[in-house]
Design an enzyme around this catalytic site. Structure first.
Site, PDB file in Angstrom:
ATOM      1  CB  SER A   3       2.418 -16.941  -0.092  1.00  0.00           C
ATOM      2  OG  SER A   3       3.211 -15.779  -0.085  1.00  0.00           O
ATOM      3  CG  HIS A  37       4.848 -13.908  -2.572  1.00  0.00           C
ATOM      4  ND1 HIS A  37       3.630 -14.560  -2.505  1.00  0.00           N
ATOM      5  CD2 HIS A  37       5.024 -13.601  -3.880  1.00  0.00           C
ATOM      6  CE1 HIS A  37       3.095 -14.628  -3.723  1.00  0.00           C
ATOM      7  NE2 HIS A  37       3.926 -14.060  -4.577  1.00  0.00           N
ATOM      8  CG  PHE A  76      12.878 -11.246 -14.850  1.00  0.00           C
ATOM      9  CD1 PHE A  76      12.274 -11.211 -16.091  1.00  0.00           C
ATOM     10  CD2 PHE A  76      12.756 -12.416 -14.088  1.00  0.00           C
ATOM     11  CE1 PHE A  76      11.579 -12.307 -16.576  1.00  0.00           C
ATOM     12  CE2 PHE A  76      12.064 -13.522 -14.567  1.00  0.00           C
ATOM     13  CZ  PHE A  76      11.484 -13.461 -15.809  1.00  0.00           C
ATOM     14  CG  ASP A 131       4.031  -3.693 -16.765  1.00  0.00           C
ATOM     15  OD1 ASP A 131       3.928  -2.508 -16.392  1.00  0.00           O
ATOM     16  OD2 ASP A 131       4.706  -4.547 -16.179  1.00  0.00           O
ATOM     17  CD  GLU A 165       3.800 -14.032  -8.339  1.00  0.00           C
ATOM     18  OE1 GLU A 165       3.668 -13.303  -7.329  1.00  0.00           O
ATOM     19  OE2 GLU A 165       4.288 -13.628  -9.406  1.00  0.00           O
TER      20      GLU A 165
HETATM   21  P1  FAD Z   1       0.229   0.923  -9.548  1.00  0.00           P
HETATM   22  O1  FAD Z   1       0.281   0.751  -8.095  1.00  0.00           O
HETATM   23  O2  FAD Z   1      -1.033   1.427 -10.151  1.00  0.00           O
HETATM   24  O3  FAD Z   1       1.432   1.894  -9.967  1.00  0.00           O
HETATM   25  C1  FAD Z   1       1.943   1.909 -11.296  1.00  0.00           C
HETATM   26  C2  FAD Z   1       2.748   3.163 -11.527  1.00  0.00           C
HETATM   27  O4  FAD Z   1       1.866   4.266 -11.688  1.00  0.00           O
HETATM   28  C3  FAD Z   1       3.679   3.546 -10.392  1.00  0.00           C
HETATM   29  O5  FAD Z   1       4.808   4.156 -10.963  1.00  0.00           O
HETATM   30  C4  FAD Z   1       2.859   4.538  -9.594  1.00  0.00           C
HETATM   31  O6  FAD Z   1       3.673   5.366  -8.816  1.00  0.00           O
HETATM   32  C5  FAD Z   1       2.128   5.266 -10.719  1.00  0.00           C
HETATM   33  N1  FAD Z   1       0.813   5.805 -10.363  1.00  0.00           N
HETATM   34  C6  FAD Z   1      -0.080   5.305  -9.493  1.00  0.00           C
HETATM   35  N2  FAD Z   1      -1.185   6.085  -9.460  1.00  0.00           N
HETATM   36  C7  FAD Z   1      -0.977   7.091 -10.339  1.00  0.00           C
HETATM   37  C8  FAD Z   1      -1.753   8.205 -10.767  1.00  0.00           C
HETATM   38  N3  FAD Z   1      -2.975   8.437 -10.276  1.00  0.00           N
HETATM   39  N4  FAD Z   1      -1.215   9.042 -11.694  1.00  0.00           N
HETATM   40  C9  FAD Z   1       0.011   8.797 -12.217  1.00  0.00           C
HETATM   41  N5  FAD Z   1       0.794   7.763 -11.847  1.00  0.00           N
HETATM   42  C10 FAD Z   1       0.299   6.910 -10.929  1.00  0.00           C
HETATM   43  N6  FAD Z   1       1.904  -7.783 -13.818  1.00  0.00           N
HETATM   44  C11 FAD Z   1       1.012  -8.486 -14.563  1.00  0.00           C
HETATM   45  O7  FAD Z   1       0.719  -8.095 -15.712  1.00  0.00           O
HETATM   46  N7  FAD Z   1       0.419  -9.621 -14.077  1.00  0.00           N
HETATM   47  C12 FAD Z   1       0.672 -10.093 -12.831  1.00  0.00           C
HETATM   48  O8  FAD Z   1       0.118 -11.129 -12.432  1.00  0.00           O
HETATM   49  C13 FAD Z   1       1.599  -9.372 -12.011  1.00  0.00           C
HETATM   50  N8  FAD Z   1       1.863  -9.776 -10.742  1.00  0.00           N
HETATM   51  C14 FAD Z   1       2.709  -9.019  -9.957  1.00  0.00           C
HETATM   52  C15 FAD Z   1       2.915  -9.403  -8.626  1.00  0.00           C
HETATM   53  C16 FAD Z   1       3.771  -8.657  -7.805  1.00  0.00           C
HETATM   54  C17 FAD Z   1       3.959  -9.094  -6.367  1.00  0.00           C
HETATM   55  C18 FAD Z   1       4.452  -7.520  -8.329  1.00  0.00           C
HETATM   56  C19 FAD Z   1       5.396  -6.744  -7.462  1.00  0.00           C
HETATM   57  C20 FAD Z   1       4.229  -7.136  -9.640  1.00  0.00           C
HETATM   58  C21 FAD Z   1       3.361  -7.859 -10.474  1.00  0.00           C
HETATM   59  N9  FAD Z   1       3.100  -7.479 -11.785  1.00  0.00           N
HETATM   60  C22 FAD Z   1       2.204  -8.201 -12.551  1.00  0.00           C
HETATM   61  C23 FAD Z   1       3.785  -6.333 -12.389  1.00  0.00           C
HETATM   62  C24 FAD Z   1       2.951  -5.047 -12.283  1.00  0.00           C
HETATM   63  O9  FAD Z   1       1.748  -5.172 -13.010  1.00  0.00           O
HETATM   64  C25 FAD Z   1       3.793  -3.919 -12.860  1.00  0.00           C
HETATM   65  O10 FAD Z   1       4.892  -3.672 -12.028  1.00  0.00           O
HETATM   66  C26 FAD Z   1       3.041  -2.641 -13.196  1.00  0.00           C
HETATM   67  O11 FAD Z   1       3.907  -1.814 -13.965  1.00  0.00           O
HETATM   68  C27 FAD Z   1       2.599  -1.838 -11.977  1.00  0.00           C
HETATM   69  O12 FAD Z   1       1.565  -2.425 -11.320  1.00  0.00           O
HETATM   70  P2  FAD Z   1       1.102  -1.856  -9.869  1.00  0.00           P
HETATM   71  O13 FAD Z   1      -0.051  -2.654  -9.448  1.00  0.00           O
HETATM   72  O14 FAD Z   1       2.252  -1.747  -8.989  1.00  0.00           O
HETATM   73  O15 FAD Z   1       0.611  -0.389 -10.331  1.00  0.00           O
END
Ligand code: FAD
Length: 301
Positions: A12, A269, A219, A106, A14
């Site tokens: 896949s 990916h 990064f 973020d 991105e």
């Molecule tokens: P989560 O899974 O919600 O976790 C974020 C953090 O919060 C972790 O440290 C977790 O342990 C902690 N956490 C989770 N639940 C709780 C809770 N209830 N209380 C306290 N802490 C908690 N960013 C973008 O802006 N746009 C994109 O298109 C994008 N694409 C991405 C694609 C991939 C494959 C990856 C790996 C990352 C991507 N990111 C993107 C980056 C991502 O948004 C960041 O890494 C962000 O900081 C975390 O997102 P997450 O979905 O992993 O968050």
């Protein structure tokens, strides 16, 4: 993901939504070159703070319409209420998009280039696990989520982060795509920890071909991925030698992927950064060949 390695791997790609006409042309040039490799899906990122909402939507829909390749839309919890996010999800479903990459996201970067501390938006989804559950309530989307072999930088502990991944899967995610990594042992140890934690969805390695080493280091620093000293040595002194750097980058990434493949990985990916050359070369080295010429319409204008 641990299927026999003789089969052609599943891949896949991105992309990010283009900001200008010129970037749009270069994206579509890449799509035209990559589409014949028949990826299982492609995905389009969502800018920090929701800054690319319309462009992500337009790019995802156009790729799926013009190539027939299933396209996934990334989206995040940042800067929007649940109602607003639910409405975006419905527009995707109505447009025929069935796959979402659900992320927390973020905060937008400040002028100094550094994001502030994440705060859940009032009335919004707080974390990705909440977003996954919300999307599943809207429609039966296929949902991918992010995974962090070296733990998310803000996680209080690696175990907390693993439990968080489990929550995302329990909420309905059927695939995790990893943050990029350069040390395969890190990934395999993570797979063992996922299995022990009862996470049984595919954990697809996210591969970042290094087009610009200084940027890759930056990064990596931001997202907590380690950079092996050997890689730094390999790229040292190539800043002003793009041809050699490109050959080295293809070799390094192909070696990483071939080792993953030899150890049983079947899905890959690629973070293409909207470029095709390195990804095509690496796919070739993995045995992925063009299946058919893709009929992708030329870029308008
Ligand atoms: P989560 O899974 O919600 O976790 C974020 C953090 O919060 C972790 O440290 C977790 O342990 C902690 N956490 C989770 N639940 C709780 C809770 N209830 N209380 C306290 N802490 C908690 N960013 C973008 O802006 N746009 C994109 O298109 C994008 N694409 C991405 C694609 C991939 C494959 C990856 C790996 C990352 C991507 N990111 C993107 C980056 C991502 O948004 C960041 O890494 C962000 O900081 C975390 O997102 P997450 O979905 O992993 O968050």
């Amino acid at each position: 993901m641990t299927a026999p390695t003789s089969a052609q791997p599943s891949i896949s790609f991105e992309f990010f939504p283009p900001k200008s006409e010129k970037m749009e042309q270069s994206l579509w040039q890449s799509i035209r070159r990559l589409a014949p490799l028949s990826p299982d899906f492609v995905s389009v990122t969502y800018g920090a703070g929701g800054s690319t909402r319309e462009r992500t939507h337009a790019t995802v829909c156009r790729i799926q319409a013009e190539t027939g390749i299933p396209a996934a839309a990334h989206f995040t919890c940042v800067g929007a209420t649940r109602d607003e996010i639910d409405a975006i999800a419905r527009t995707y479903w109505d447009a025929g998009i069935r796959h979402l990459v659900a992320l927390r996201g973020d905060p937008p970067e400040t002028a100094g280039g550094v994001g502030g501390r994440y705060e859940p938006y009032p009335g919004g989804y707080a974390y990705a696990a909440d977003l996954v559950a919300g999307m599943k309530r809207i429609a039966d989307f296929e949902i991918s989520v992010a995974a962090y072999p070296e733990a998310h930088p803000e996680a209080p502990s690696a175990q907390f982060d693993l439990d968080n991944l489990k929550r995302k899967v329990d909420a309905g995610a059927t695939r995790a795509i990893t943050q990029f990594f350069f040390d395969n042992d890190v990934y395999f140890r993570f797979l063992d920890r996922c299995a022990a934690a009862g996470i049984h969805v595919p954990i697809v390695p996210g591969i970042l071909p290094i087009t610009n080493f200084a940027r890759a280091v930056e990064f990596a620093g931001k997202c907590g991925a380690s950079m092996p000293a050997k890689l730094a040595e390999t790229f040292e002194g190539l800043d002003d030698d793009p041809e050699t750097r490109q050959l080295v980058a293809a070799t390094v990434a192909a070696e990483q992927c071939q080792e993953l493949q030899a150890r049983g990985v079947h899905d890959f990916h690629f973070y293409t950064l909207n470029r095709s050359d390195l990804t095509i070369a690496i796919c070739r080295m993995l045995g992925v060949k063009a299946k058919a010429a893709a009929a992708v319409a030329p870029v308008a204008g």
